[in-house]
Design a protein around this motif. Structure first.
Motif, PDB file in Angstrom:
ATOM      1  N   GLN A   1       0.799  -1.227   0.000  1.00 11.53           N
ATOM      2  CA  GLN A   1       0.000   0.000   0.000  1.00 11.53           C
ATOM      3  C   GLN A   1       0.834   1.281   0.000  1.00 11.53           C
ATOM      4  N   THR A   2       2.090   1.218   0.386  1.00 14.41           N
ATOM      5  CA  THR A   2       2.925   2.425   0.353  1.00 14.41           C
ATOM      6  C   THR A   2       3.789   2.505  -0.903  1.00 14.41           C
ATOM      7  N   CYS A   3       4.133   1.353  -1.464  1.00 16.26           N
ATOM      8  CA  CYS A   3       5.002   1.343  -2.653  1.00 16.26           C
ATOM      9  C   CYS A   3       4.222   1.007  -3.926  1.00 16.26           C
ATOM     10  N   TRP A   4       3.491  -0.095  -3.892  1.00 13.30           N
ATOM     11  CA  TRP A   4       2.845  -0.577  -5.112  1.00 13.30           C
ATOM     12  C   TRP A   4       1.576   0.219  -5.445  1.00 13.30           C
ATOM     13  N   ALA A   5       0.783   0.604  -4.464  1.00 14.98           N
ATOM     14  CA  ALA A   5      -0.472   1.306  -4.738  1.00 14.98           C
ATOM     15  C   ALA A   5      -0.256   2.636  -5.466  1.00 14.98           C
ATOM     16  N   PRO A   6       0.679   3.513  -5.036  1.00 12.84           N
ATOM     17  CA  PRO A   6       0.902   4.755  -5.799  1.00 12.84           C
ATOM     18  C   PRO A   6       1.408   4.499  -7.218  1.00 12.84           C
ATOM     19  N   VAL A   7       2.308   3.500  -7.377  1.00 13.32           N
ATOM     20  CA  VAL A   7       2.813   3.169  -8.717  1.00 13.32           C
ATOM     21  C   VAL A   7       1.667   2.672  -9.605  1.00 13.32           C
ATOM     22  N   PHE A   8       0.816   1.846  -9.034  1.00 12.45           N
ATOM     23  CA  PHE A   8      -0.306   1.325  -9.803  1.00 12.45           C
ATOM     24  C   PHE A   8      -1.245   2.449 -10.237  1.00 12.45           C
ATOM     25  N   MET A   9      -1.500   3.406  -9.355  1.00 13.66           N
ATOM     26  CA  MET A   9      -2.417   4.507  -9.706  1.00 13.66           C
ATOM     27  C   MET A   9      -1.832   5.392 -10.809  1.00 13.66           C
ATOM     28  N   VAL A  10      -0.545   5.664 -10.745  1.00 12.40           N
ATOM     29  CA  VAL A  10       0.101   6.438 -11.815  1.00 12.40           C
ATOM     30  C   VAL A  10       0.007   5.685 -13.141  1.00 12.40           C
ATOM     31  N   MET A  11       0.244   4.385 -13.104  1.00 12.85           N
ATOM     32  CA  MET A  11       0.150   3.567 -14.313  1.00 12.85           C
ATOM     33  C   MET A  11      -1.289   3.555 -14.857  1.00 12.85           C
ATOM     34  N   PHE A  12      -2.255   3.496 -13.971  1.00 13.21           N
ATOM     35  CA  PHE A  12      -3.660   3.445 -14.382  1.00 13.21           C
ATOM     36  C   PHE A  12      -4.084   4.754 -15.064  1.00 13.21           C
ATOM     37  N   PHE A  13      -3.790   5.891 -14.454  1.00 10.87           N
ATOM     38  CA  PHE A  13      -4.205   7.170 -15.028  1.00 10.87           C
ATOM     39  C   PHE A  13      -3.446   7.477 -16.322  1.00 10.87           C
ATOM     40  N   SER A  14      -2.202   7.060 -16.381  1.00  7.61           N
ATOM     41  CA  SER A  14      -1.436   7.271 -17.616  1.00  7.61           C
ATOM     42  C   SER A  14      -2.044   6.480 -18.766  1.00  7.61           C
ATOM     43  N   TYR A  15      -2.446   5.235 -18.506  1.00  7.01           N
ATOM     44  CA  TYR A  15      -3.057   4.412 -19.560  1.00  7.01           C
ATOM     45  C   TYR A  15      -4.382   5.009 -20.014  1.00  7.01           C
ATOM     46  N   MET A  16      -5.158   5.535 -19.074  1.00  2.25           N
ATOM     47  CA  MET A  16      -6.448   6.132 -19.438  1.00  2.25           C
ATOM     48  C   MET A  16      -6.257   7.305 -20.403  1.00  2.25           C
ATOM     49  N   MET A  17      -5.281   8.162 -20.109  1.00  2.32           N
ATOM     50  CA  MET A  17      -5.049   9.336 -20.951  1.00  2.32           C
ATOM     51  C   MET A  17      -4.473   8.957 -22.322  1.00  2.32           C
ATOM     52  N   VAL A  18      -3.592   7.965 -22.349  1.00  3.75           N
ATOM     53  CA  VAL A  18      -3.026   7.521 -23.632  1.00  3.75           C
ATOM     54  C   VAL A  18      -4.113   6.902 -24.493  1.00  3.75           C
ATOM     55  N   PHE A  19      -4.976   6.111 -23.890  1.00  2.00           N
ATOM     56  CA  PHE A  19      -6.057   5.470 -24.642  1.00  2.00           C
ATOM     57  C   PHE A  19      -7.003   6.521 -25.224  1.00  2.00           C
ATOM     58  N   GLU A  20      -7.235   7.603 -24.495  1.00  2.00           N
ATOM     59  CA  GLU A  20      -8.118   8.668 -24.972  1.00  2.00           C
ATOM     60  C   GLU A  20      -7.436   9.570 -25.997  1.00  2.00           C
ATOM     61  N   GLY A  21      -6.149   9.375 -26.184  1.00  5.08           N
ATOM     62  CA  GLY A  21      -5.412  10.208 -27.144  1.00  5.08           C
ATOM     63  C   GLY A  21      -5.009  11.558 -26.595  1.00  5.08           C
ATOM     64  N   THR A  22      -4.908  11.662 -25.270  1.00  2.00           N
ATOM     65  CA  THR A  22      -4.507  12.927 -24.637  1.00  2.00           C
ATOM     66  C   THR A  22      -3.345  12.683 -23.672  1.00  2.00           C
ATOM     67  N   PRO A  23      -2.207  12.236 -24.172  1.00  2.00           N
ATOM     68  CA  PRO A  23      -1.075  11.986 -23.266  1.00  2.00           C
ATOM     69  C   PRO A  23      -0.560  13.247 -22.587  1.00  2.00           C
ATOM     70  N   ASP A  24      -0.844  14.390 -23.149  1.00  2.00           N
ATOM     71  CA  ASP A  24      -0.396  15.651 -22.545  1.00  2.00           C
ATOM     72  C   ASP A  24      -1.114  15.948 -21.238  1.00  2.00           C
ATOM     73  N   LEU A  25      -2.214  15.261 -20.974  1.00  2.00           N
ATOM     74  CA  LEU A  25      -2.972  15.487 -19.745  1.00  2.00           C
ATOM     75  C   LEU A  25      -2.634  14.478 -18.638  1.00  2.00           C
ATOM     76  N   ILE A  26      -1.605  13.676 -18.847  1.00  2.00           N
ATOM     77  CA  ILE A  26      -1.265  12.645 -17.856  1.00  2.00           C
ATOM     78  C   ILE A  26      -0.896  13.293 -16.522  1.00  2.00           C
ATOM     79  N   GLU A  27      -0.035  14.283 -16.558  1.00  2.00           N
ATOM     80  CA  GLU A  27       0.412  14.917 -15.317  1.00  2.00           C
ATOM     81  C   GLU A  27      -0.750  15.576 -14.585  1.00  2.00           C
TER      82      GLU A  27
END
Length: 281
Positions: free
Chosen positions: A194-220
């Motif tokens: 929950q301290t190491c893997w959960a934050p990494v997983f959330m960053v990976m999840f939101f990044s994939y959502m933005m790439v799939f939508e075609g808006t990688p510039d909104l990842i941050e």
């Protein structure tokens, strides 16, 4: 000739008896020897009686057509079919062979065999199905919006491509480094998850959502906007869930257990993941 024995009379019809009784000089042998028969002094009568009894003893007895074994005393009659069943026409519909549906134990055995043969692919499919079911339930019963097929594909593909594969390697690594199910080991695993893997997983999840939508510039912007909310929801859900997971669930079954819980957690993730990201000014 008649031989009297008590109150009953028996007729003697033997030819030999009639011939021998003729020596008494009587015209009718039966009437001549009547008195002697009464006194039991007629020798021919005695001899004829002996011959008659011997003949009866040696004569074969009459046998019935069926023996006692053939016809039991209490024979149970065979049940007869009802008249309607006899006269009813036979159905022309062919019988269909029943399909064998595997029971609960057989399903788990099949899943275990798939894990042994193709562990990464099996876990990827498990995660893909889990994310797809979560998004369908979210769209139909929580948001109650027009069904978005593109969104469903986005969530299911993330589960298949990233969640299942990365989870396989992470949890195998964690179980290899921290072995055992004692309380201290379980607490350490939950803390690392929950301290190491959960934050990494959330960053990976939101990044994939933005790439799939075609808006990688909104990842941050998306990460800044929603990652802390997602991690707090993860802590509320997965700290108790992973305590049970690391204490009782076998290592190769972890992702099946996680995806079972995650069906409900992913409803929360589906809502957060599909909110629009606001670009920082």
């Amino acid at each position: 000739m008649y031989a009297l024995h008590g109150r009953r009379a028996r007729r003697i019809t033997s030819a030999a008896t009639r011939e021998e009784c003729g020596r008494h000089g009587a015209r009718d042998a039966r009437s001549a020897c009547t008195g002697l028969h009464r006194l039991g002094r007629c020798a021919p009568t005695q001899r004829s009686s002996a011959v008659t009894r011997a003949a009866r003893r040696t004569a074969p007895r009459k046998t019935h057509a069926k023996t006692r074994q053939d016809t039991p005393r209490h024979a149970v009659p065979k049940p007869q079919a009802p008249a309607a069943a006899i006269t009813a026409p036979k159905s022309k519909v062919k019988a269909v062979k029943a399909v064998d549906v595997p029971k609960g134990g057989a399903v788990l055995d099949s899943y275990q065999k798939a894990l042994d043969d193709k562990p990464i692919f099996t876990k990827a499919c498990t995660s893909g199905i889990g994310f797809a079911v979560s998004d369908v339930l979210t769209q139909l019963f929580i948001e109650k919006m027009d069904f978005d097929l593109k969104r469903l594909v986005k969530m299911a593909s993330f589960g298949f491509l990233l969640h299942g594969t990365t989870g396989h390697f992470f949890y195998n690594f964690l179980d290899g480094k921290l072995k055992g199910t004692d309380p201290l080991t379980v607490a350490a695993k939950v803390a690392i998850d929950q301290t190491c893997w959960a934050p990494v997983f959330m960053v990976m999840f939101f990044s994939y959502m933005m790439v799939f939508e075609g808006t990688p510039d909104l990842i941050e912007a998306k990460i800044r906007q929603d990652v802390f909310t997602a991690v707090k929801g993860s802590w509320m859900t997965w700290i108790p869930a992973h305590t049970i997971n690391f204490a009782f669930v076998p290592s190769d079954m972890r992702l099946l257990y996680i995806n079972t819980i995650q069906i409900f957690f992913n409803m929360f993730m589906s809502v957060i993941g599909n909110t629009e990201a606001v670009a920082a000014e």
